[in-house]
Motif scaffolding. Structure first.
Motif, mmCIF file in Angstrom:
data_model
loop_
_atom_site.group_PDB
_atom_site.id
_atom_site.type_symbol
_atom_site.label_atom_id
_atom_site.label_comp_id
_atom_site.label_asym_id
_atom_site.label_seq_id
_atom_site.Cartn_x
_atom_site.Cartn_y
_atom_site.Cartn_z
ATOM 1 N N ASP A 283 0.831 -1.204 0.000
ATOM 2 C CA ASP A 283 0.000 0.000 0.000
ATOM 3 C C ASP A 283 0.868 1.257 0.000
ATOM 4 O O ASP A 283 0.583 2.224 -0.719
ATOM 5 N N ARG A 284 1.942 1.248 0.777
ATOM 6 C CA ARG A 284 2.848 2.408 0.807
ATOM 7 C C ARG A 284 3.567 2.582 -0.522
ATOM 8 O O ARG A 284 3.785 3.715 -0.975
ATOM 9 N N ILE A 285 3.935 1.479 -1.151
ATOM 10 C CA ILE A 285 4.585 1.560 -2.464
ATOM 11 C C ILE A 285 3.625 2.150 -3.490
ATOM 12 O O ILE A 285 4.002 3.009 -4.301
ATOM 13 N N THR A 286 2.366 1.703 -3.447
ATOM 14 C CA THR A 286 1.355 2.246 -4.370
ATOM 15 C C THR A 286 1.162 3.735 -4.143
ATOM 16 O O THR A 286 1.091 4.523 -5.098
ATOM 17 N N ARG A 287 1.095 4.145 -2.893
ATOM 18 C CA ARG A 287 0.938 5.562 -2.566
ATOM 19 C C ARG A 287 2.138 6.361 -3.057
ATOM 20 O O ARG A 287 1.980 7.467 -3.590
ATOM 21 N N ALA A 288 3.340 5.819 -2.898
ATOM 22 C CA ALA A 288 4.544 6.510 -3.366
ATOM 23 C C ALA A 288 4.509 6.699 -4.873
ATOM 24 O O ALA A 288 4.875 7.758 -5.398
ATOM 25 N N HIS A 289 4.036 5.671 -5.585
ATOM 26 C CA HIS A 289 3.925 5.762 -7.050
ATOM 27 C C HIS A 289 2.943 6.861 -7.448
ATOM 28 O O HIS A 289 3.219 7.680 -8.334
ATOM 29 N N MET A 290 1.793 6.888 -6.809
ATOM 30 C CA MET A 290 0.760 7.879 -7.128
ATOM 31 C C MET A 290 1.246 9.293 -6.805
ATOM 32 O O MET A 290 1.054 10.228 -7.609
ATOM 33 N N ILE A 295 3.558 14.892 -8.322
ATOM 34 C CA ILE A 295 4.685 15.826 -8.354
ATOM 35 C C ILE A 295 5.061 16.133 -9.798
ATOM 36 O O ILE A 295 5.311 17.293 -10.160
ATOM 37 N N ARG A 296 5.100 15.107 -10.635
ATOM 38 C CA ARG A 296 5.449 15.306 -12.048
ATOM 39 C C ARG A 296 4.434 16.210 -12.738
ATOM 40 O O ARG A 296 4.793 17.143 -13.467
ATOM 41 N N LEU A 297 3.159 15.944 -12.526
ATOM 42 C CA LEU A 297 2.113 16.735 -13.182
ATOM 43 C C LEU A 297 2.139 18.183 -12.695
ATOM 44 O O LEU A 297 1.908 19.111 -13.489
ATOM 45 N N TRP A 321 8.044 13.784 -0.044
ATOM 46 C CA TRP A 321 7.944 12.492 -0.730
ATOM 47 C C TRP A 321 9.275 11.734 -0.649
ATOM 48 O O TRP A 321 9.297 10.537 -0.339
ATOM 49 N N HIS A 322 10.369 12.423 -0.915
ATOM 50 C CA HIS A 322 11.664 11.753 -0.965
ATOM 51 C C HIS A 322 12.099 11.287 0.421
ATOM 52 O O HIS A 322 12.678 10.200 0.568
ATOM 53 N N ARG A 323 11.834 12.078 1.445
ATOM 54 C CA ARG A 323 12.160 11.650 2.797
ATOM 55 C C ARG A 323 11.362 10.407 3.167
ATOM 56 O O ARG A 323 11.893 9.457 3.771
#
Length: 387
Positions: A283-290, A295-297, A321-323
């Motif tokens: 779930d955390r990995i999915t959230r990080a991806h989203m 951030i990109r958009l 996000w990076h932290r």
């Protein structure tokens, strides 16, 4: 962002050039450098950076008359995307190319442009940024480093800290107090100061990663020519803020591609050790991806305009996000994250990510300051009490 046929032809050009040139003696440099890893193969990366320059791939966003390619925003995005995707090493000329150069183009005199821009384009002179001090980090208006005019020379006394890559730099753009005013940011000037002289001492700071990207810089009677002030004497605040705007421009898109590679490394680690089976971790990995896509958009949405308050939003987004990614990396690695790769203190990539990312919410303007900027200047909330 949609791209024209011309843009796609440009993409093919830079992708082909990188594919051909990241070979031979440069092949071993792939993936080296970057935040927390600036010590890696510095001299070899400097050679690579000069190789780029000789082929016309340095300062690509600059106007042609100043030695650049005059690329459109879309083509700048393509260049940084392809550079990051190729695995090319982190460049050593970022502070000159992305910060000082655009500042001189916007605020410098023709004589300053003629003197300093060619050396940045050719990667013959490297630069450091002299903003932060022990008592003036995000609060830049509190700087106490002073410069006084003596004949045709500025004489500089004071201290800067967290000065990235000063140990390699030839010059430093320094915010110093040259006078007083009714407001704290009055009387500041933006000086170009040679670092390789008597009166300048550079002391590397050993970080949690065991490396020394940052430095203390002491000025004790250091000098620079009277003409080496950018903008008006006492008007350095405007120039310094302009530099910070350039810092948060198109090149941040390449940073996000590097973030994507780090996230992929976290996922690979979790799959290899079986921790990917943990639903909470997935779930955390999915959230990080989203969140990375958000951030990109945001970055794409704000390209091309002045990097004002949107830059504060961007800094808050990516730093937090990076932290969090660093923390996710340690959880994905599991118990192995607690031991070094080899003695005495050899860290793997995920450990370096975690330790270095602790500083993300501090450097480049702390998150607390960015929130104040947004609250007071965008939302119109009452100003925080100040001494």
């Amino acid at each position: 962002m949609t791209h024209s046929a011309e843009d796609e032809a440009f993409r093919a050009e830079i992708r082909g050039w990188l594919g051909q040139n990241l070979s031979g003696r440069f092949a071993a440099l792939k993936g080296l450098g970057g935040s927390g890893r600036e010590h890696e193969a510095f001299e070899e990366r400097l050679e690579w950076n000069r190789h780029l320059a000789a082929a016309g791939w340095s300062c690509v966003a600059w106007p042609v008359e100043h030695g650049g390619r005059g690329l459109s925003i879309a083509q700048q995005v393509i260049f940084h995307e392809e550079y990051a995707r190729s695995g090319a090493p982190a460049r050593v000329n970022h502070l000159g190319e992305e910060l000082l150069g655009p500042t001189l183009i916007a605020y410098g005199t023709p004589e300053q442009q003629a003197r300093f821009l060619p050396g940045i384009v050719a990667v013959e002179e490297l630069w450091a940024q002299g903003y932060s001090e022990p008592g003036a980090g995000s609060d830049l208006a509190a700087v106490s480093t002073r410069a006084r005019l003596a004949g045709d020379q500025w004489v500089i006394d004071g201290q800067k800290v967290w000065t990235s890559l000063a140990q390699h730099a030839d010059w430093c753009f320094v915010v110093a107090r040259t006078g007083e005013g009714t407001r704290r940011h009055d009387g500041l000037s933006y000086l170009l100061v040679p670092l390789r002289q008597e009166g300048v001492e550079v002391r590397p700071i050993v970080q949690l990663t065991g490396t020394s990207e940052f430095n203390e810089v002491f000025f004790d009677g250091a000098t620079t020519h009277a003409d080496n002030v950018v903008g008006e004497v006492g008007g350095g605040w405007k120039v310094a803020m302009g530099t910070l705007g350039f810092e948060r421009g198109v090149s941040t898109l390449a940073q996000q591609i590097a973030f994507r590679r780090e996230l992929d490394r976290v996922i690979e680690t979790a799959r290899a050790n079986g921790r990917i089976a943990d639903p909470a971790l997935r779930d955390r990995i999915t959230r990080a991806h989203m969140d990375l896509e958000v951030i990109r958009l945001h970055a794409l949405r704000t390209l091309g305009g002045e990097q004002g308050y949107d830059a504060s939003v961007a800094k808050l987004l990516w730093s937090q996000w990076h932290r969090a990614l660093g923390e996710l990396a340690m959880d994905a690695a599991g118990p192995s994250a607690l031991t070094v790769a080899s003695a005495p203190y050899e860290l793997d990539d995920l450990q370096t990510l975690f330790l270095f990312s602790r500083a993300d919410t501090i450097y480049g303007g702390s998150d607390e300051i960015q929130r104040n900027v947004i609250a007071e200047r965008v939302l119109g909330l009452p100003r925080e009490a100040r001494p």
